[in-house]
Design a protein around this motif. Structure first.
Motif, PDB file in Angstrom:
ATOM      1  N   TYR A  52       0.794  -1.234   0.000  1.00 34.14           N
ATOM      2  CA  TYR A  52       0.000   0.000   0.000  1.00 34.14           C
ATOM      3  C   TYR A  52       0.827   1.284   0.000  1.00 34.14           C
ATOM      4  O   TYR A  52       0.296   2.372  -0.174  1.00 34.14           O
ATOM      5  CB  TYR A  52      -0.961   0.014   1.205  1.00 34.14           C
ATOM      6  CG  TYR A  52      -0.290   0.039   2.567  1.00 34.14           C
ATOM      7  CD1 TYR A  52       0.119   1.245   3.146  1.00 34.14           C
ATOM      8  CD2 TYR A  52      -0.084  -1.131   3.279  1.00 34.14           C
ATOM      9  CE1 TYR A  52       0.719   1.259   4.394  1.00 34.14           C
ATOM     10  CE2 TYR A  52       0.518  -1.123   4.512  1.00 34.14           C
ATOM     11  CZ  TYR A  52       0.915   0.081   5.081  1.00 34.14           C
ATOM     12  OH  TYR A  52       1.514   0.107   6.314  1.00 34.14           O
ATOM     13  N   GLN A  53       2.146   1.159   0.157  1.00 34.23           N
ATOM     14  CA  GLN A  53       2.961   2.368   0.210  1.00 34.23           C
ATOM     15  C   GLN A  53       3.639   2.706  -1.102  1.00 34.23           C
ATOM     16  O   GLN A  53       4.106   3.823  -1.297  1.00 34.23           O
ATOM     17  CB  GLN A  53       4.041   2.239   1.302  1.00 34.23           C
ATOM     18  CG  GLN A  53       3.529   2.562   2.678  1.00 34.23           C
ATOM     19  CD  GLN A  53       4.637   3.028   3.610  1.00 34.23           C
ATOM     20  OE1 GLN A  53       5.813   2.905   3.294  1.00 34.23           O
ATOM     21  NE2 GLN A  53       4.258   3.543   4.758  1.00 34.23           N
ATOM     22  N   ASP A  70       3.738   2.339  -5.545  1.00 29.62           N
ATOM     23  CA  ASP A  70       2.946   2.081  -6.747  1.00 29.62           C
ATOM     24  C   ASP A  70       3.663   1.025  -7.578  1.00 29.62           C
ATOM     25  O   ASP A  70       4.310   1.316  -8.580  1.00 29.62           O
ATOM     26  CB  ASP A  70       2.787   3.376  -7.543  1.00 29.62           C
ATOM     27  CG  ASP A  70       1.807   3.213  -8.694  1.00 29.62           C
ATOM     28  OD1 ASP A  70       1.021   2.241  -8.659  1.00 29.62           O
ATOM     29  OD2 ASP A  70       1.842   4.043  -9.622  1.00 29.62           O
ATOM     30  N   LYS A 102      -5.753  -0.699   4.604  1.00 31.32           N
ATOM     31  CA  LYS A 102      -4.925  -0.189   3.504  1.00 31.32           C
ATOM     32  C   LYS A 102      -4.539  -1.319   2.539  1.00 31.32           C
ATOM     33  O   LYS A 102      -4.557  -1.139   1.316  1.00 31.32           O
ATOM     34  CB  LYS A 102      -3.654   0.461   4.062  1.00 31.32           C
ATOM     35  CG  LYS A 102      -3.924   1.749   4.844  1.00 31.32           C
ATOM     36  CD  LYS A 102      -2.616   2.260   5.482  1.00 31.32           C
ATOM     37  CE  LYS A 102      -2.857   3.504   6.313  1.00 31.32           C
ATOM     38  NZ  LYS A 102      -1.630   3.970   7.001  1.00 31.32           N
ATOM     39  N   ILE A 103      -4.188  -2.485   3.128  1.00 31.52           N
ATOM     40  CA  ILE A 103      -3.822  -3.628   2.286  1.00 31.52           C
ATOM     41  C   ILE A 103      -5.024  -4.084   1.469  1.00 31.52           C
ATOM     42  O   ILE A 103      -4.928  -4.321   0.254  1.00 31.52           O
ATOM     43  CB  ILE A 103      -3.278  -4.779   3.151  1.00 31.52           C
ATOM     44  CG1 ILE A 103      -1.931  -4.382   3.773  1.00 31.52           C
ATOM     45  CG2 ILE A 103      -3.126  -6.057   2.318  1.00 31.52           C
ATOM     46  CD1 ILE A 103      -1.401  -5.388   4.783  1.00 31.52           C
ATOM     47  N   ASP A 120      -7.674  -2.415   0.557  1.00 36.68           N
ATOM     48  CA  ASP A 120      -8.072  -1.446  -0.473  1.00 36.68           C
ATOM     49  C   ASP A 120      -7.292  -1.681  -1.765  1.00 36.68           C
ATOM     50  O   ASP A 120      -7.859  -1.669  -2.870  1.00 36.68           O
ATOM     51  CB  ASP A 120      -7.845  -0.009   0.041  1.00 36.68           C
ATOM     52  CG  ASP A 120      -8.908   0.422   1.036  1.00 36.68           C
ATOM     53  OD1 ASP A 120      -9.992  -0.184   1.041  1.00 36.68           O
ATOM     54  OD2 ASP A 120      -8.641   1.355   1.831  1.00 36.68           O
ATOM     55  N   VAL A 121      -5.997  -1.879  -1.621  1.00 41.40           N
ATOM     56  CA  VAL A 121      -5.167  -2.143  -2.803  1.00 41.40           C
ATOM     57  C   VAL A 121      -5.502  -3.508  -3.382  1.00 41.40           C
ATOM     58  O   VAL A 121      -5.623  -3.676  -4.606  1.00 41.40           O
ATOM     59  CB  VAL A 121      -3.669  -2.059  -2.437  1.00 41.40           C
ATOM     60  CG1 VAL A 121      -2.797  -2.434  -3.639  1.00 41.40           C
ATOM     61  CG2 VAL A 121      -3.305  -0.669  -1.940  1.00 41.40           C
ATOM     62  N   TRP A 122      -5.663  -4.493  -2.517  1.00 46.51           N
ATOM     63  CA  TRP A 122      -5.947  -5.870  -2.946  1.00 46.51           C
ATOM     64  C   TRP A 122      -7.221  -5.919  -3.794  1.00 46.51           C
ATOM     65  O   TRP A 122      -7.233  -6.465  -4.908  1.00 46.51           O
ATOM     66  CB  TRP A 122      -6.091  -6.725  -1.682  1.00 46.51           C
ATOM     67  CG  TRP A 122      -6.100  -8.213  -1.887  1.00 46.51           C
ATOM     68  CD1 TRP A 122      -6.496  -8.893  -2.996  1.00 46.51           C
ATOM     69  CD2 TRP A 122      -5.710  -9.202  -0.927  1.00 46.51           C
ATOM     70  NE1 TRP A 122      -6.363 -10.251  -2.784  1.00 46.51           N
ATOM     71  CE2 TRP A 122      -5.882 -10.469  -1.522  1.00 46.51           C
ATOM     72  CE3 TRP A 122      -5.246  -9.133   0.378  1.00 46.51           C
ATOM     73  CZ2 TRP A 122      -5.608 -11.653  -0.858  1.00 46.51           C
ATOM     74  CZ3 TRP A 122      -4.955 -10.308   1.060  1.00 46.51           C
ATOM     75  CH2 TRP A 122      -5.118 -11.563   0.451  1.00 46.51           C
TER      76      TRP A 122
END
Length: 979
Positions: free
Chosen positions: A782-783, A785, A830-831, A833-835
């Motif tokens: 998540y940190q 790109d 956060k993880i 959301d990206v997943w």
């Protein structure tokens, strides 16, 4: 320095350092190393070396230590840098010292000044050049010579600087002194030529000659690096124009000097060679400025190497330079216009092309071709004497850029270049030569044999361009094979050349049906009774034959036994390391091409290699060849044999130990051997465990071999996961954690893939082992790109941790939250959301299912972060289901990634088209057998988790949760499960 360490003490230690007695020498060297960082030490060294009454050896050591000090401590940013005051004192002394009587020390002083000048000029040492130029005009011969010597080294050092600012400064400097140096050179050269013509004393001739050579060296650097476009400078063009006349005059002088001292002839040759170096350098660096000199260069080279009048003046090194000039002009890209000449906008290119076309007329080309073949290609008496005295050296092929420095490669490359450029003109000339030498030459006619050898050499070199002109099959059958049968000693020249010729044409135009005849010829030529040079050339021909695209191992099989044994005999009898390496490379290629077929024939080689290894301690490249052979032997045998095992691991240990100097040469080959041994081992041994201790340091050693290191680590993990994790596993993970941030995409994928393999090989222990690197992997999701490939690998590791143990997963979230002053739910959010957002970008179906399984696993963790993203999670799980669910022949909906009864894991392996020939492949197959992706039915697992979730939440809350999902998604889900 310490007050007690006076100059006399330094002098005394330098005297001891010049001793031949190690007991006196070692303590003195240690003391000098101790003083290296002491203030005032280098000033004292300079005082000692400039005192001409002190012993020469002591002064020599003083100047060497001063050079070392400048390299290490002169820069302002260097640790323990020399103080500005001391540097100023040394610079002042160096700038006025041009009276050194000993030439060797004068050279070292000149180099020393150049090192300082490269760092300090012009900002900190603006007075250097004025002092040098003033000294150059001195009437004192020694001062003039030493100042010229210093100026040469300073210009050489400064011209090598490549930053734009430095280049501009050098160009300004050149414009200021070029005419001055040019006048000096003209004067010194005139004095040298006149002194020779007037038969002056040797000392006078030598003095003028040395000064002419020094100024010419300075002029070369100024001409090549001091002008953006040399042709725009009148002085520069004047100098270039006079080069040819000066070279001719110097060649006349050389002829006259032949009756005087040999060193005068040698220095005169250096002057002539340097004149041609200027032409070559300008051609290479400023080709468009050289256009005006193409014609005079071609005229000069042609007159000296292709006419009888010129060859009486020429010598070998100049011949090489002339060949290189011709080749440079022919191959210069700027002298080659577009396919349609009129489309070329660059006028200089058109002009150069026209000059070349006008010069290389059919008559000229014919003369050049015939002269090359009938004169230069002929083996000389010196060649034949070398053949008799040292056949191995004679037969060794020179590779790389040897054409720049060796006569035979230089003339052969010019011939190939000419033939390729002007094939239509030269092909008939060469065909006529073939016809003239077509008949069998009498064994007693050595000159006839040598002429035929030269023609055959030309045909081999021009093989690609003579493809349509020569019926090689007929020539091979009717003539070449007959010539190989003549065993007269003189005919060894033909046998060697025919062997080479066959090798040259094998991959170009030899019918497959004639391959057996070729193998038979090579076997006869490898006979121990044959001449050594012929045998070595035959081994090269065999290498070309088996390295060919059309090589047929079945066709080769009848000859395998005899050829392998003959090569082994040749390897055993060869004396030189280079020769052994060459033969070993042929054997290695042979083993690689025929594979396991060679197994019955390898016993002799297996027993000989340990002996050869011991004998090759000082020959690192031969050891590389031995390791490469071991790799192919282990692959061919399909297992690590009992005879090889005690030899293999010490070899790998030496080549992968970062404390050993041999690692520089052996590392990559030894890593490949290590991997091959692991791939063909059935069990982990104590020796392999001990060897694995090298790996953590190796991963940090350099990035070039990281891929090999990770592959070896992976093989160790698959061979014995528990042993690896109990020994060096955590240290490996620690090292990977430290380097992960500095890696490119390919490296990250490999490192994270290794971490995933730890977990796959032993889920519980694997998670504990990789726990150290998990926070960084979780955080990177998540940190940063990340590219889809990298993000996919990160999510796969997270998924495997989840499926293996919630405890490690939770602990990692806790550690990450603590590190970032956050809470676990926020980190998980956060993880997720990206997943949820990026999972559709994951392309591999196995990875999509793995991520789907992990999301399904999360459903029952009672995490609010999960429940708030219920809709996105279920959409991604549905997409994974759609990917993996297929209808079989019985119209039953099934998970296509789950191993069915009797189905081979190779169906799901990335190398499914290959056979599982190694133990390593079998172990990779076993990973698939226990992988959740291939053992858990996603549909059934989701159904189970939904039941548990409903029980956890209660029906009312569960119904509210389902309302987050759109109707279309619910409809599709109900095709797989009951909601």
């Amino acid at each position: 320095m310490d007050p007690v360490s006076t100059q006399s003490m330094v002098l005394e230690v330098l005297q001891r350092a010049s001793s031949q007695n190690a007991d006196i020498l070692k303590p003195a060297e240690a003391k000098l190393r101790e003083w290296e960082i002491q203030p005032g030490f280098y000033s004292m060294l300079y005082n000692i070396l400039s005192n001409h009454s002190i012993d020469l050896n002591v002064r020599w050591i003083a100047v060497l230590y001063l050079k070392i000090g400048v390299d290490r401590y002169w820069r302002k940013s260097a640790p323990n840098a020399i103080s500005e005051d001391e540097k100023r004192t040394i610079r002042q002394a160096l700038g006025s010292n041009y009276q050194e009587p000993v030439n060797q020390i004068a050279i070292q002083l000149a180099v020393l000044v150049s090192k300082v000048a490269r760092m300090d000029c012009p900002r900190d040492w603006p007075e250097l050049f004025p002092m040098l130029l003033q000294a150059v005009e001195s009437s004192d011969p020694i001062v003039q010579h030493r100042s010229l010597l210093t100026l040469h080294h300073v210009v050489k050092a400064i011209s090598s600087k490549r930053l734009p600012g430095d280049r501009r400064l050098f160009q300004e400097f050149t414009s200021n002194i070029y005419s001055f140096i040019l006048n000096l050179w003209n004067n010194f050269t005139e004095c040298f030529i006149n002194s020779v013509m007037q038969n002056a004393s040797v000392d006078t001739i030598n003095s003028n000659l040395e000064k002419a050579l020094l100024t010419l060296r300075i002029l070369r650097k100024l001409t090549v690096h001091g002008f953006y476009k040399p042709h725009l400078n009148q002085n520069c063009m004047s100098f270039m124009k006079v080069v040819f006349d000066r070279a001719r005059a110097c060649l006349m002088c050389r002829k006259q000097l032949s009756s005087k001292a040999a060193y005068l002839v040698e220095t005169c040759e250096k002057l002539i060679i340097h004149l041609t170096k200027i032409l070559l350098s300008v051609l290479d660096v400023h080709p468009l400025s050289f256009v005006e000199f193409i014609q005079p260069t071609l005229d000069f080279t042609f007159s000296y190497i292709f006419t009888s009048e010129g060859t009486e003046f020429i010598f070998e090194r100049l011949t090489i330079q002339c060949f290189n000039l011709i080749k440079g002009i022919l191959l210069c890209p700027q002298y080659r216009p577009a396919k349609i000449l009129e489309m070329t906008k660059e006028q200089d290119t058109l002009k150069a092309y026209q000059i070349k076309s006008d010069f290389f007329q059919p008559n000229t080309l014919t003369v050049m071709c015939k002269k090359l073949v009938s004169h230069y290609f002929i083996l000389t008496q010196e060649d034949l004497e070398l053949w008799d005295a040292d056949p191995e050296t004679f037969a060794n092929d020179e590779g790389g850029e040897c054409w720049k420095y060796s006569l035979r490669p230089s003339m052969e490359t010019v011939f190939v270049t000419l033939f390729h450029e002007f094939r239509d003109t030269l092909a008939p000339v060469l065909l006529e030569m073939i016809r003239e030498t077509h008949v069998i030459v009498s064994p007693e006619d050595l000159q006839g044999i040598l002429r035929k050898d030269a023609v055959y050499n030309a045909v081999g070199l021009a093989a690609f361009d003579m493809y349509d002109e020569v019926d090689f099959d007929q020539w091979f059958t009717n003539t070449l094979t007959q010539e190989l049968k003549i065993k007269h000693n003189n005919y060894r020249v033909i046998r060697r050349r025919v062997s080479w010729l066959i090798g040259s044409w094998t991959g170009i135009k030899l019918s497959p049906e004639l391959r057996p005849a070729l193998y038979s010829c090579v076997a006869n030529l490898l006979n121990p009774e044959e001449d050594m040079a012929v045998r070595l050339t035959a081994s090269t021909a065999l290498r070309h034959a088996i390295d060919d695209f059309e090589f047929n191992s079945d066709q080769f099989k009848p000859y395998l036994d005899s050829l392998f044994n003959l090569l082994f005999t040749l390897l055993h009898e060869a004396q030189e390391g280079e020769t052994k390496m060459h033969v070993l490379n042929v054997m290695t290629l042979l083993v690689e091409r025929v594979g396991q077929t060679v197994s019955p024939h390898t016993d002799g080689l297996i027993h000989y290699l340990p002996l050869l290894w011991r004998e090759s301690e000082e020959h690192n490249m031969l050891r590389c060849a031995i390791v490469a052979t071991l790799v192919q032997l282990v692959k061919a045998l399909g297992k690590v044999s009992a005879e090889l095992n005690p030899f293999l691991l010490p070899v790998i240990q030496l080549g992968t130990d970062t404390t050993q100097s041999a690692i520089v040469y052996l590392l990559e080959d030894c890593l490949e051997l290590w991997l091959t041994v692991l791939e063909n081992s059935t069990t982990m041994t104590n020796e392999l465990v001990q060897l694995f201790n090298n790996m953590p340091t190796l991963i940090e050693y350099n990035s070039e071999n990281l891929r090999w290191c990770l592959l070896v680590t992976l093989a160790h993990v698959l061979l014995s996961p528990d042993v690896v994790m109990e020994t060096q596993g955590r240290q490996i993970v620690t090292v990977c954690n430290s380097i992960l941030s500095d890696m490119r995409t390919e490296g990250i994928v490999m490192v994270v893939g290794l971490m995933e393999t730890f977990i796959r090989a032993s889920p519980m222990k694997g998670c504990e082992t990789v726990k150290l690197i998990l926070p960084k992997i979780f955080e990177n999701i998540y940190q940063t790109d990340e590219l889809p490939t990298v993000l996919s690998m990160y999510l796969c590791v997270v998924s495997r941790v989840l499926l293996a143990t919630h405890e490690v997963f939770t602990q990692t979230l806790r550690d990450l939250a603590h590190r970032n002053y956050d809470n676990e739910e926020n980190i998980l959010s956060k993880i997720l959301d990206v997943w949820v957002k990026k999972m559709p970008n994951v392309s591999q179906i196995e990875h999509r299912k793995l991520l789907g399984l992990a999301l399904t696993n999360l459903l029952t963790t009672q995490s609010q972060s999960v429940l708030r993203r219920f809709r996105g999670i279920m959409v991604n799980i549905l997409e994974a289901l759609n990917d993996v669910m297929k209808t079989d022949e019985s119209s039953i909906n099934m998970d296509s990634l789950v191993l069915s009864e009797g189905q081979s894991p190779s169906h799901f392996h990335e190398d499914s088209d290959s056979y599982y020939d190694t133990e390593h492949d079998q172990r990779k197959k076993q990973l698939i057998v226990v992988d959740p992706v291939h053992t858990i039915v996603l549909k059934d697992y989701l159904q189970s988790q939904i039941y548990i979730l409903r029980n956890q939440l209660g029906q009312a809350h569960y119904e509210q949760l389902l309302q987050q999902i759109d109707a279309d998604t619910v409809t599709q889900l109900r095709e797989y499960i009951v909601l």
